[in-house]
Design an enzyme around this catalytic site. Structure first.
Site, PDB file in Angstrom:
ATOM      1  N   ASP A  44       0.833  -1.202   0.000  1.00  0.00           N
ATOM      2  CA  ASP A  44       0.000   0.000   0.000  1.00  0.00           C
ATOM      3  C   ASP A  44       0.869   1.254   0.000  1.00  0.00           C
ATOM      4  OD1 ASP A  44      -2.602   1.496   0.541  1.00  0.00           O
ATOM      5  OD2 ASP A  44      -1.445   2.025   2.322  1.00  0.00           O
ATOM      6  N   GLU A 116      -2.149  -5.436  -3.532  1.00  0.00           N
ATOM      7  CA  GLU A 116      -1.200  -4.640  -2.746  1.00  0.00           C
ATOM      8  C   GLU A 116      -0.093  -5.527  -2.182  1.00  0.00           C
ATOM      9  OE1 GLU A 116      -3.534  -0.788  -0.993  1.00  0.00           O
ATOM     10  OE2 GLU A 116      -3.800  -2.671   0.088  1.00  0.00           O
TER      11      GLU A 116
END
Length: 227
Positions: A44, A116
């Site tokens: 992320d 992610e």
């Protein structure tokens, strides 16, 4: 579950990192850390840095607010989901049998999280440059969309409209969540100014709020409030 058909245009030096990035927390593990959650956390942040850096250099004339709008469009769940689906990532995620039965491989949140995690694993395995190349390649169609125009969503438009008139911000509330855990359906209410409450529905809270904001914008503009 074989990974040789997962087309990444990147070869892992450490295959264990790839497996960890594709292991859902529900899958039996030796320790609680042998799943994608830590890689997801890292991915992320790596994604955010790569996209922010790209936008900063790609749009030197954009103000911070415009860059932020582009950034949000490129790192939100919907963008991650599109990339995950383009990779058929769901076919390669390790998960418990009950998750498979519940169509966990198609669950939007799981796919976005795994995407992610994959970015985080590539960063750990090959460094920032490898992650940078992977992201720009896989996000290429989305980056092209951003080069055409800045998409301002209904919630942002509504917030900017009331702020322009120095009014209290819109208030969103979840009224109900129905459907199974892997495919919830949201109903939200929206109150702003002294207008009647409006409602929105959708498969995610964000989409339901967007629908409600669109409805409120229509009503306010119909009354000339945006003048």
């Amino acid at each position: 579950m074989p990974h040789k058909k997962l087309s990444l245009n990147y070869t892992f030096q450490d295959a264990k990192l790839l497996k960890k990035a594709l292991t859902h927390p529900s899958f039996p593990q030796k320790t609680r850390l042998d799943n994608y959650e830590r890689c997801e956390f890292l991915g992320d942040r790596v994604l955010g840095l790569v996209i922010a850096s790209y936008l900063y250099h790609r749009y030197p004339q954009n103000k911070e607010g415009d860059l932020s709008k582009r950034f949000t469009n490129l790192v939100r769940k919907e963008a991650l989901l599109k990339v995950a689906q383009s990779l058929n990532l769901g076919d390669f995620i390790y998960m418990a049998e009950n998750e498979l039965v519940a169509d966990g491989q198609k669950n939007e949140s799981i796919l976005a999280d795994a995407c992610e995690a994959l970015i985080g694993a590539i960063y750990l395995d090959g460094g920032f440059d490898s992650a940078y190349r992977f992201i720009l390649e896989r996000w290429s169609p989305l980056l092209e969309e951003q080069s055409v125009e800045i998409s301002v969503d209904a919630k942002t438009q509504l917030q900017e409209l009331v702020q322009k008139h120095k009014k209290p911000l819109p208030q969103y509330s979840v009224m109900a969540i129905t459907g199974p855990d892997h495919a919830p359906y949201f109903k939200v209410s929206l109150a702003v100014l002294d207008e009647p409450v409006v409602y929105g529905e959708g498969p995610s809270r964000r989409q339901a709020e967007q629908q409600a904001a669109s409805e409120m914008l229509f009503l306010l503009k119909k009354k000339g409030f945006d003048d």
